[in-house]
Design an enzyme around this catalytic site. Structure first.
Site, PDB file in Angstrom:
ATOM      1  N   LYS A   1       0.847  -1.214   0.000  1.00 53.46           N
ATOM      2  CA  LYS A   1       0.000   0.000   0.000  1.00 53.46           C
ATOM      3  C   LYS A   1       0.877   1.257   0.000  1.00 53.46           C
ATOM      4  O   LYS A   1       0.666   2.174  -0.795  1.00 53.46           O
ATOM      5  CB  LYS A   1      -0.938   0.007   1.229  1.00 53.46           C
ATOM      6  CG  LYS A   1      -1.897  -1.169   1.284  1.00 53.46           C
ATOM      7  CD  LYS A   1      -2.862  -1.072   2.447  1.00 53.46           C
ATOM      8  CE  LYS A   1      -2.236  -1.182   3.823  1.00 53.46           C
ATOM      9  NZ  LYS A   1      -1.618  -2.513   4.103  1.00 53.46           N
TER      10      LYS A   1
ATOM     11  N   ARG B   1     -10.696   0.182   7.091  1.00 52.69           N
ATOM     12  CA  ARG B   1     -10.329  -1.192   7.446  1.00 52.69           C
ATOM     13  C   ARG B   1     -11.504  -1.971   8.016  1.00 52.69           C
ATOM     14  O   ARG B   1     -11.355  -3.145   8.353  1.00 52.69           O
ATOM     15  CB  ARG B   1      -9.222  -1.166   8.504  1.00 52.69           C
ATOM     16  CG  ARG B   1      -7.841  -0.973   7.934  1.00 52.69           C
ATOM     17  CD  ARG B   1      -6.893  -0.675   9.088  1.00 52.69           C
ATOM     18  NE  ARG B   1      -5.730  -1.490   9.046  1.00 52.69           N
ATOM     19  CZ  ARG B   1      -4.545  -1.077   8.575  1.00 52.69           C
ATOM     20  NH1 ARG B   1      -4.382   0.129   8.088  1.00 52.69           N
ATOM     21  NH2 ARG B   1      -3.519  -1.879   8.587  1.00 52.69           N
TER      22      ARG B   1
ATOM     23  N   ARG C   1      11.712  -5.900   6.091  1.00 54.73           N
ATOM     24  CA  ARG C   1      11.572  -4.486   6.473  1.00 54.73           C
ATOM     25  C   ARG C   1      11.960  -4.286   7.938  1.00 54.73           C
ATOM     26  O   ARG C   1      12.501  -3.244   8.300  1.00 54.73           O
ATOM     27  CB  ARG C   1      10.142  -4.008   6.228  1.00 54.73           C
ATOM     28  CG  ARG C   1       9.996  -2.504   6.387  1.00 54.73           C
ATOM     29  CD  ARG C   1       8.612  -2.005   6.060  1.00 54.73           C
ATOM     30  NE  ARG C   1       7.637  -2.518   7.012  1.00 54.73           N
ATOM     31  CZ  ARG C   1       6.321  -2.349   6.898  1.00 54.73           C
ATOM     32  NH1 ARG C   1       5.838  -1.692   5.864  1.00 54.73           N
ATOM     33  NH2 ARG C   1       5.506  -2.819   7.798  1.00 54.73           N
TER      34      ARG C   1
ATOM     35  N   ARG D   1      10.387  -1.224  12.350  1.00 53.27           N
ATOM     36  CA  ARG D   1       9.056  -0.812  12.800  1.00 53.27           C
ATOM     37  C   ARG D   1       8.604  -1.727  13.938  1.00 53.27           C
ATOM     38  O   ARG D   1       8.758  -2.945  13.845  1.00 53.27           O
ATOM     39  CB  ARG D   1       8.085  -0.890  11.613  1.00 53.27           C
ATOM     40  CG  ARG D   1       7.124   0.275  11.562  1.00 53.27           C
ATOM     41  CD  ARG D   1       6.296   0.241  10.313  1.00 53.27           C
ATOM     42  NE  ARG D   1       5.059  -0.501  10.509  1.00 53.27           N
ATOM     43  CZ  ARG D   1       4.081  -0.555   9.614  1.00 53.27           C
ATOM     44  NH1 ARG D   1       4.215   0.087   8.475  1.00 53.27           N
ATOM     45  NH2 ARG D   1       2.991  -1.245   9.861  1.00 53.27           N
TER      46      ARG D   1
ATOM     47  N   ARG E   1      -1.586  -9.256  12.941  1.00 56.32           N
ATOM     48  CA  ARG E   1      -2.079  -8.309  11.917  1.00 56.32           C
ATOM     49  C   ARG E   1      -2.737  -9.066  10.760  1.00 56.32           C
ATOM     50  O   ARG E   1      -3.768  -8.634  10.243  1.00 56.32           O
ATOM     51  CB  ARG E   1      -0.919  -7.427  11.414  1.00 56.32           C
ATOM     52  CG  ARG E   1      -0.488  -6.377  12.443  1.00 56.32           C
ATOM     53  CD  ARG E   1       0.950  -5.912  12.235  1.00 56.32           C
ATOM     54  NE  ARG E   1       1.172  -5.216  10.985  1.00 56.32           N
ATOM     55  CZ  ARG E   1       2.376  -5.057  10.424  1.00 56.32           C
ATOM     56  NH1 ARG E   1       3.455  -5.550  11.004  1.00 56.32           N
ATOM     57  NH2 ARG E   1       2.488  -4.404   9.295  1.00 56.32           N
TER      58      ARG E   1
HETATM   59  P1  AP5 Z   1       4.675  -1.592   2.090  1.00 57.33           P
HETATM   60  O1  AP5 Z   1       4.483  -0.781   0.875  1.00 57.33           O
HETATM   61  O2  AP5 Z   1       5.242  -0.958   3.293  1.00 57.33           O
HETATM   62  O3  AP5 Z   1       3.300  -2.360   2.444  1.00 57.33           O
HETATM   63  P2  AP5 Z   1       2.036  -1.849   3.235  1.00 57.33           P
HETATM   64  O4  AP5 Z   1       0.864  -2.526   2.606  1.00 57.33           O
HETATM   65  O5  AP5 Z   1       2.038  -0.372   3.313  1.00 57.33           O
HETATM   66  O6  AP5 Z   1       2.344  -2.542   4.636  1.00 57.33           O
HETATM   67  P3  AP5 Z   1       2.139  -1.982   6.097  1.00 57.33           P
HETATM   68  O7  AP5 Z   1       2.916  -2.893   6.986  1.00 57.33           O
HETATM   69  O8  AP5 Z   1       2.382  -0.539   6.187  1.00 57.33           O
HETATM   70  O9  AP5 Z   1       0.601  -2.302   6.274  1.00 57.33           O
HETATM   71  P4  AP5 Z   1      -0.249  -2.351   7.555  1.00 57.33           P
HETATM   72  O10 AP5 Z   1      -1.613  -2.307   7.027  1.00 57.33           O
HETATM   73  O11 AP5 Z   1       0.083  -3.512   8.423  1.00 57.33           O
HETATM   74  O12 AP5 Z   1       0.251  -1.104   8.394  1.00 57.33           O
HETATM   75  P5  AP5 Z   1      -0.317   0.371   8.610  1.00 57.33           P
HETATM   76  O13 AP5 Z   1       0.832   1.251   8.830  1.00 57.33           O
HETATM   77  O14 AP5 Z   1      -1.316   0.707   7.610  1.00 57.33           O
HETATM   78  O15 AP5 Z   1       5.564  -2.857   1.682  1.00 57.33           O
HETATM   79  C1  AP5 Z   1       6.064  -3.727   2.666  1.00 57.33           C
HETATM   80  C2  AP5 Z   1       7.539  -4.009   2.394  1.00 57.33           C
HETATM   81  O16 AP5 Z   1       7.639  -4.828   1.255  1.00 57.33           O
HETATM   82  C3  AP5 Z   1       8.372  -2.746   2.107  1.00 57.33           C
HETATM   83  O17 AP5 Z   1       9.596  -2.866   2.788  1.00 57.33           O
HETATM   84  C4  AP5 Z   1       8.563  -2.812   0.594  1.00 57.33           C
HETATM   85  O18 AP5 Z   1       9.729  -2.180   0.181  1.00 57.33           O
HETATM   86  C5  AP5 Z   1       8.634  -4.320   0.387  1.00 57.33           C
HETATM   87  N1  AP5 Z   1       8.405  -4.887  -0.955  1.00 57.33           N
HETATM   88  C6  AP5 Z   1       9.141  -5.888  -1.461  1.00 57.33           C
HETATM   89  N2  AP5 Z   1       8.699  -6.239  -2.651  1.00 57.33           N
HETATM   90  C7  AP5 Z   1       7.638  -5.474  -2.927  1.00 57.33           C
HETATM   91  C8  AP5 Z   1       6.755  -5.409  -4.025  1.00 57.33           C
HETATM   92  N3  AP5 Z   1       6.876  -6.171  -5.079  1.00 57.33           N
HETATM   93  N4  AP5 Z   1       5.736  -4.518  -3.982  1.00 57.33           N
HETATM   94  C9  AP5 Z   1       5.598  -3.710  -2.902  1.00 57.33           C
HETATM   95  N5  AP5 Z   1       6.419  -3.735  -1.830  1.00 57.33           N
HETATM   96  C10 AP5 Z   1       7.433  -4.621  -1.839  1.00 57.33           C
HETATM   97  O19 AP5 Z   1      -1.088   0.195  10.018  1.00 57.33           O
HETATM   98  C11 AP5 Z   1      -0.352  -0.122  11.186  1.00 57.33           C
HETATM   99  C12 AP5 Z   1      -1.285  -0.232  12.378  1.00 57.33           C
HETATM  100  O20 AP5 Z   1      -1.929   1.032  12.590  1.00 57.33           O
HETATM  101  C13 AP5 Z   1      -2.443  -1.220  12.251  1.00 57.33           C
HETATM  102  O21 AP5 Z   1      -2.046  -2.534  12.605  1.00 57.33           O
HETATM  103  C14 AP5 Z   1      -3.451  -0.636  13.239  1.00 57.33           C
HETATM  104  O22 AP5 Z   1      -3.090  -0.934  14.561  1.00 57.33           O
HETATM  105  C15 AP5 Z   1      -3.270   0.866  13.027  1.00 57.33           C
HETATM  106  N6  AP5 Z   1      -4.186   1.422  11.985  1.00 57.33           N
HETATM  107  C16 AP5 Z   1      -3.814   1.993  10.798  1.00 57.33           C
HETATM  108  N7  AP5 Z   1      -4.873   2.352  10.090  1.00 57.33           N
HETATM  109  C17 AP5 Z   1      -5.961   2.004  10.834  1.00 57.33           C
HETATM  110  C18 AP5 Z   1      -7.363   2.089  10.618  1.00 57.33           C
HETATM  111  N8  AP5 Z   1      -7.875   2.605   9.486  1.00 57.33           N
HETATM  112  N9  AP5 Z   1      -8.180   1.624  11.594  1.00 57.33           N
HETATM  113  C19 AP5 Z   1      -7.693   1.092  12.736  1.00 57.33           C
HETATM  114  N10 AP5 Z   1      -6.378   0.969  12.986  1.00 57.33           N
HETATM  115  C20 AP5 Z   1      -5.523   1.415  12.055  1.00 57.33           C
HETATM  116 MG    MG Z   2       2.119   1.030   4.906  1.00 60.37          MG
END
Ligand code: AP5
Ligand code: MG
Length: 193
Positions: free
Chosen positions: A14, A89, A128, A134, A145
């Site tokens: 994402k 979400r 990562r 992180r 998660r």
């Molecule tokens: P990356 O692009 O970072 O993936 P991502 O989908 O953004 O993963 P996140 O870990 O950020 O998702 P998440 O939903 O768990 O966390 P969020 O911060 O939203 O890619 C991942 C890695 O893969 C990178 O290192 C990248 O370089 C690598 N990669 C390798 N090959 C790749 C390829 N081919 N394509 C893409 N990438 C590649 O949320 C964190 C926490 O916040 C949640 O658990 C929750 O507690 C809270 N939270 C956030 N939003 C809400 C909400 N709306 N409601 C309630 N709680 C929330």
């Molecule tokens: Mg992210």
């Protein structure tokens, strides 16, 4: 530009693809995970609440998230479209987003769903963890998660399909980051014609 909701499991890309879309199309970008991590870093009241949930791999309560999202959206530049990364979400968040945008004369635009197998996701997130450290990128929390995604968030995919705005991109078919982003760019361009 139309708004974009980028949707997928932890590690599905994402954040990565949002950055690439922003660079190409110059849109705004709201990552609710990044917003919450900034609050934690700054030691705010919200950050203190959020930390407990994030460290456990659980979702922050909907009522809190909806308020944060609306105020962040109102601070975005107008007219160039916004990417919502990590929001909504839950069905409740999706309904609230739709209402919040309608109240402002905007709409959800298109939803981009990233489908990636869990073994690939786990490998990406553990990698990562080494690069970025992180707090929620450890095996136990990643597994939680994934469970939260499967039970609370993945069912939303059908909600978007019913809204008629879902576009799905599968890693197993497109196979490379370049293949994924090319297909995503084409869809974004098509939607804005
Ligand atoms: P990356 O692009 O970072 O993936 P991502 O989908 O953004 O993963 P996140 O870990 O950020 O998702 P998440 O939903 O768990 O966390 P969020 O911060 O939203 O890619 C991942 C890695 O893969 C990178 O290192 C990248 O370089 C690598 N990669 C390798 N090959 C790749 C390829 N081919 N394509 C893409 N990438 C590649 O949320 C964190 C926490 O916040 C949640 O658990 C929750 O507690 C809270 N939270 C956030 N939003 C809400 C909400 N709306 N409601 C309630 N709680 C929330
Ligand atoms: Mg992210």
């Amino acid at each position: 530009m139309k708004n974009i909701i980028i949707f997928g499991a932890p590690g599905s890309g994402k954040g990565t693809y949002s950055d690439m879309i922003v660079e190409k199309f110059g849109m705004g970008h709201i990552s609710t995970g990044d917003v919450l991590r900034a609050e934690i870093k700054n030691g705010t009241e919200l950050g203190k609440i959020a930390k407990g949930y994030i460290d456990e791999g659980q979702l922050i309560p909907d009522s809190l998230m909806v308020d944060i999202l609306a105020s962040t959206y109102d601070r975005q530049p107008k007219g160039c479209g916004v990417i919502f990364d990590g929001f909504p979400r839950t069905i409740a968040q999706a309904e609230a987003l739709k209402t919040m945008l309608a109240e402002r004369g905007d709409d959800m635009g298109l939803m981009i769903e990233l489908v990636v197998e869990e073994d690939v996701l786990m490998a990406r997130l553990l990698n990562r963890a080494i690069e970025q450290g992180r707090a929620d990128d450890n095996k136990e929390t990643i597994q939680k998660r994934f469970d939260v995604y499967r039970t609370q968030t993945a069912p939303l995919s059908e909600w978007f399909a019913k809204e008629g705005i879902r576009h799905t991109f599968a890693w197993s078919e497109l196979k490379t980051k370049e293949g994924m982003i090319e297909a995503i760019f084409q869809t974004v361009e098509q939607a804005n014609k």
